[in-house]
Enzyme design. Structure first.
Site, PDB file in Angstrom:
ATOM      1  N   MET A  76     -12.261   4.036  -0.212  1.00 38.47           N
ATOM      2  CA  MET A  76     -12.839   4.395   1.090  1.00 38.47           C
ATOM      3  C   MET A  76     -13.589   5.699   0.889  1.00 38.47           C
ATOM      4  O   MET A  76     -13.201   6.762   1.369  1.00 38.47           O
ATOM      5  CB  MET A  76     -11.718   4.524   2.132  1.00 38.47           C
ATOM      6  CG  MET A  76     -11.164   3.161   2.544  1.00 38.47           C
ATOM      7  SD  MET A  76      -9.560   3.283   3.336  1.00 38.47           S
ATOM      8  CE  MET A  76      -8.506   3.266   1.897  1.00 38.47           C
ATOM      9  N   HIS A  91      -1.483  -1.678  -4.010  1.00 37.02           N
ATOM     10  CA  HIS A  91      -2.751  -1.312  -3.374  1.00 37.02           C
ATOM     11  C   HIS A  91      -2.824   0.209  -3.265  1.00 37.02           C
ATOM     12  O   HIS A  91      -1.941   0.842  -2.676  1.00 37.02           O
ATOM     13  CB  HIS A  91      -2.785  -1.972  -1.991  1.00 37.02           C
ATOM     14  CG  HIS A  91      -4.038  -1.768  -1.199  1.00 37.02           C
ATOM     15  ND1 HIS A  91      -5.147  -2.571  -1.331  1.00 37.02           N
ATOM     16  CD2 HIS A  91      -4.343  -0.876  -0.232  1.00 37.02           C
ATOM     17  CE1 HIS A  91      -6.082  -2.188  -0.474  1.00 37.02           C
ATOM     18  NE2 HIS A  91      -5.625  -1.144   0.204  1.00 37.02           N
ATOM     19  N   ASP A 105      -4.882   3.371  -1.938  1.00 38.10           N
ATOM     20  CA  ASP A 105      -5.894   3.754  -0.958  1.00 38.10           C
ATOM     21  C   ASP A 105      -6.500   5.100  -1.318  1.00 38.10           C
ATOM     22  O   ASP A 105      -5.818   6.123  -1.291  1.00 38.10           O
ATOM     23  CB  ASP A 105      -5.264   3.820   0.438  1.00 38.10           C
ATOM     24  CG  ASP A 105      -5.002   2.438   0.990  1.00 38.10           C
ATOM     25  OD1 ASP A 105      -5.958   1.643   1.066  1.00 38.10           O
ATOM     26  OD2 ASP A 105      -3.847   2.145   1.345  1.00 38.10           O
ATOM     27  N   HIS A 123      -8.612   0.665  -3.512  1.00 36.19           N
ATOM     28  CA  HIS A 123      -9.440   0.471  -2.317  1.00 36.19           C
ATOM     29  C   HIS A 123     -10.193   1.773  -2.086  1.00 36.19           C
ATOM     30  O   HIS A 123      -9.621   2.753  -1.593  1.00 36.19           O
ATOM     31  CB  HIS A 123      -8.517   0.111  -1.134  1.00 36.19           C
ATOM     32  CG  HIS A 123      -9.232  -0.021   0.175  1.00 36.19           C
ATOM     33  ND1 HIS A 123      -8.560  -0.125   1.369  1.00 36.19           N
ATOM     34  CD2 HIS A 123     -10.548  -0.086   0.476  1.00 36.19           C
ATOM     35  CE1 HIS A 123      -9.439  -0.231   2.352  1.00 36.19           C
ATOM     36  NE2 HIS A 123     -10.647  -0.205   1.833  1.00 36.19           N
ATOM     37  N   MET A 137     -10.906  -5.666   6.665  1.00 38.91           N
ATOM     38  CA  MET A 137     -10.075  -4.641   7.313  1.00 38.91           C
ATOM     39  C   MET A 137      -9.622  -5.152   8.684  1.00 38.91           C
ATOM     40  O   MET A 137     -10.445  -5.616   9.479  1.00 38.91           O
ATOM     41  CB  MET A 137     -10.859  -3.339   7.519  1.00 38.91           C
ATOM     42  CG  MET A 137     -11.150  -2.523   6.277  1.00 38.91           C
ATOM     43  SD  MET A 137      -9.735  -2.112   5.248  1.00 38.91           S
ATOM     44  CE  MET A 137      -8.701  -1.166   6.362  1.00 38.91           C
ATOM     45  N   ASP A 151      -6.032  -6.046   5.389  1.00 40.36           N
ATOM     46  CA  ASP A 151      -5.486  -4.695   5.241  1.00 40.36           C
ATOM     47  C   ASP A 151      -5.452  -4.011   6.598  1.00 40.36           C
ATOM     48  O   ASP A 151      -6.502  -3.755   7.195  1.00 40.36           O
ATOM     49  CB  ASP A 151      -6.402  -3.928   4.262  1.00 40.36           C
ATOM     50  CG  ASP A 151      -5.879  -2.547   3.914  1.00 40.36           C
ATOM     51  OD1 ASP A 151      -4.807  -2.165   4.415  1.00 40.36           O
ATOM     52  OD2 ASP A 151      -6.565  -1.848   3.149  1.00 40.36           O
ATOM     53  N   SER A 173       0.856  -1.188   0.000  1.00 39.26           N
ATOM     54  CA  SER A 173       0.000   0.000   0.000  1.00 39.26           C
ATOM     55  C   SER A 173       0.887   1.231   0.000  1.00 39.26           C
ATOM     56  O   SER A 173       1.695   1.434   0.919  1.00 39.26           O
ATOM     57  CB  SER A 173      -0.880   0.019   1.251  1.00 39.26           C
ATOM     58  OG  SER A 173      -1.270   1.348   1.524  1.00 39.26           O
ATOM     59  N   MET A 218      -9.224   7.883  -0.338  1.00 39.83           N
ATOM     60  CA  MET A 218     -10.023   8.348   0.810  1.00 39.83           C
ATOM     61  C   MET A 218     -10.619   9.713   0.490  1.00 39.83           C
ATOM     62  O   MET A 218      -9.946  10.572  -0.071  1.00 39.83           O
ATOM     63  CB  MET A 218      -9.121   8.478   2.044  1.00 39.83           C
ATOM     64  CG  MET A 218      -8.374   7.198   2.382  1.00 39.83           C
ATOM     65  SD  MET A 218      -7.493   7.368   3.927  1.00 39.83           S
ATOM     66  CE  MET A 218      -6.562   5.824   3.941  1.00 39.83           C
TER      67      MET A 218
HETATM   68  C1  DX5 Z   1      -5.901   1.978   5.868  1.00 39.17           C
HETATM   69  C2  DX5 Z   1      -5.582   1.555   4.460  1.00 39.17           C
HETATM   70  C3  DX5 Z   1      -4.466   0.620   4.377  1.00 39.17           C
HETATM   71  C4  DX5 Z   1      -3.174   1.097   4.954  1.00 39.17           C
HETATM   72  C5  DX5 Z   1      -2.479  -0.069   5.541  1.00 39.17           C
HETATM   73  O1  DX5 Z   1      -7.088   2.660   5.891  1.00 39.17           O
HETATM   74  O2  DX5 Z   1      -6.697   0.937   3.846  1.00 39.17           O
HETATM   75  O3  DX5 Z   1      -4.291   0.082   3.071  1.00 39.17           O
HETATM   76  O4  DX5 Z   1      -2.333   1.709   4.042  1.00 39.17           O
HETATM   77  O5  DX5 Z   1      -1.346   0.399   6.128  1.00 39.17           O
HETATM   78  P1  DX5 Z   1      -0.514  -0.384   7.220  1.00 39.17           P
HETATM   79  O6  DX5 Z   1       0.036  -1.623   6.566  1.00 39.17           O
HETATM   80  O7  DX5 Z   1       0.502   0.612   7.583  1.00 39.17           O
HETATM   81  O8  DX5 Z   1      -1.459  -0.726   8.353  1.00 39.17           O
HETATM   82 ZN    ZN Z   2      -6.357  -0.185   1.940  1.00 41.49          ZN
END
Ligand code: DX5
Ligand code: ZN
Length: 224
Positions: free
Chosen positions: A77, A42, A44, A75, A146, A181, A17, A46
């Site tokens: 969010m 991956h 992310d 992903h 998650m 994740d 990620s 948001m």
């Molecule tokens: C959190 C994200 C993850 C995050 C994981 O909301 O969806 O993908 O980057 O990071 P680590 O491995 O640092 O927990």
């Molecule tokens: Zn993620």
């Protein structure tokens, strides 16, 4: 658009990620993980609404698409995944995961993603029971469990959330991927793999380390 596909179930995949990567050097960061032999990155996304943080969107993904041959695992969010899914696929996402907590017509969105040539994932937050995805999971290509509350990298792994992977595996059988994740590192990897996870999102445990490739190999070596 890109015709890369999520690898078929049956292998363990590490999906770094980039949330903890150097955002000023994203293309270089992705090139390094690509040279380490991973197949997936991956991404992310948001929106500052579904989660209390804001990251990247389609324009950044479209630029990264030109720099990488990795499978892009987006992903989402975000509060309105159906409204933006097409834009993410057009930008170059090969796999799109959305959250069951904000999906009123999850089946339609899965169909839409498949029609656009992408694979589809459904995600559940630590507080969301597995029953919420029970009916829809068999139509997905990957279920994302998650193991932290979404929003930030570098949080502590939640063991009780990870335990849900066992039940998800019973529901989906061997042919659908299960991704975990949050807080995945060499210590937590054996646990989640033994529960049946085969796709490991790893942010902080790779990008907070000076040697990314060594950090990826540490995860590989931790797989039982
Ligand atoms: C959190 C994200 C993850 C995050 C994981 O909301 O969806 O993908 O980057 O990071 P680590 O491995 O640092 O927990
Ligand atoms: Zn993620």
């Amino acid at each position: 658009m890109s015709d890369l596909r999520l690898p078929k179930a049956g292998t363990i995949e590490i999906a770094p990620s980039i949330l903890s990567a150097d955002f000023a050097r994203l293309a270089d960061e992705i090139a390094v993980i690509e040279s380490a032999g991973v197949n997936i990155v991956h991404l992310d996304v948001m929106d500052g609404h579904f989660v209390p943080n804001i990251t990247i969107g389609p324009p950044v993904i479209a630029k990264l698409r030109k720099c990488s041959n990795l499978v892009f695992d987006a992903h989402l969010m975000i509060s309105e995944p159906a409204r933006y899914a097409k834009t993410f696929v057009e930008a170059g996402a090969n796999h799109v995961t959305f959250h069951i907590e904000v999906a009123d017509k999850a089946e339609d969105l899965i169909d839409k993603l498949h029609e656009m040539g992408a694979t589809a994932g459904i995600c559940l937050n630590p507080e969301t029971p597995v029953e919420a995805i029970e009916k829809i999971a068999p139509f997905c290509d990957m279920v994302l469990v998650m193991t932290v509350r979404p929003g930030f990298g570098g949080q502590k792994f939640m063991p009780e959330a990870a335990q849900k992977v066992t039940r998800v595996r019973e529901i989906v059988g061997p042919d659908i991927r299960i991704e975990v994740d949050g807080g995945i590192d060499p210590d937590t990897t054996p646990t989640v793999v033994s529960y049946g996870a085969d796709t490991l999102v790893v942010g902080n445990a790779i990008f907070s380390k000076p040697h990314r490739i060594a950090a990826i190999n540490a995860i590989r070596n931790a797989c039982p």
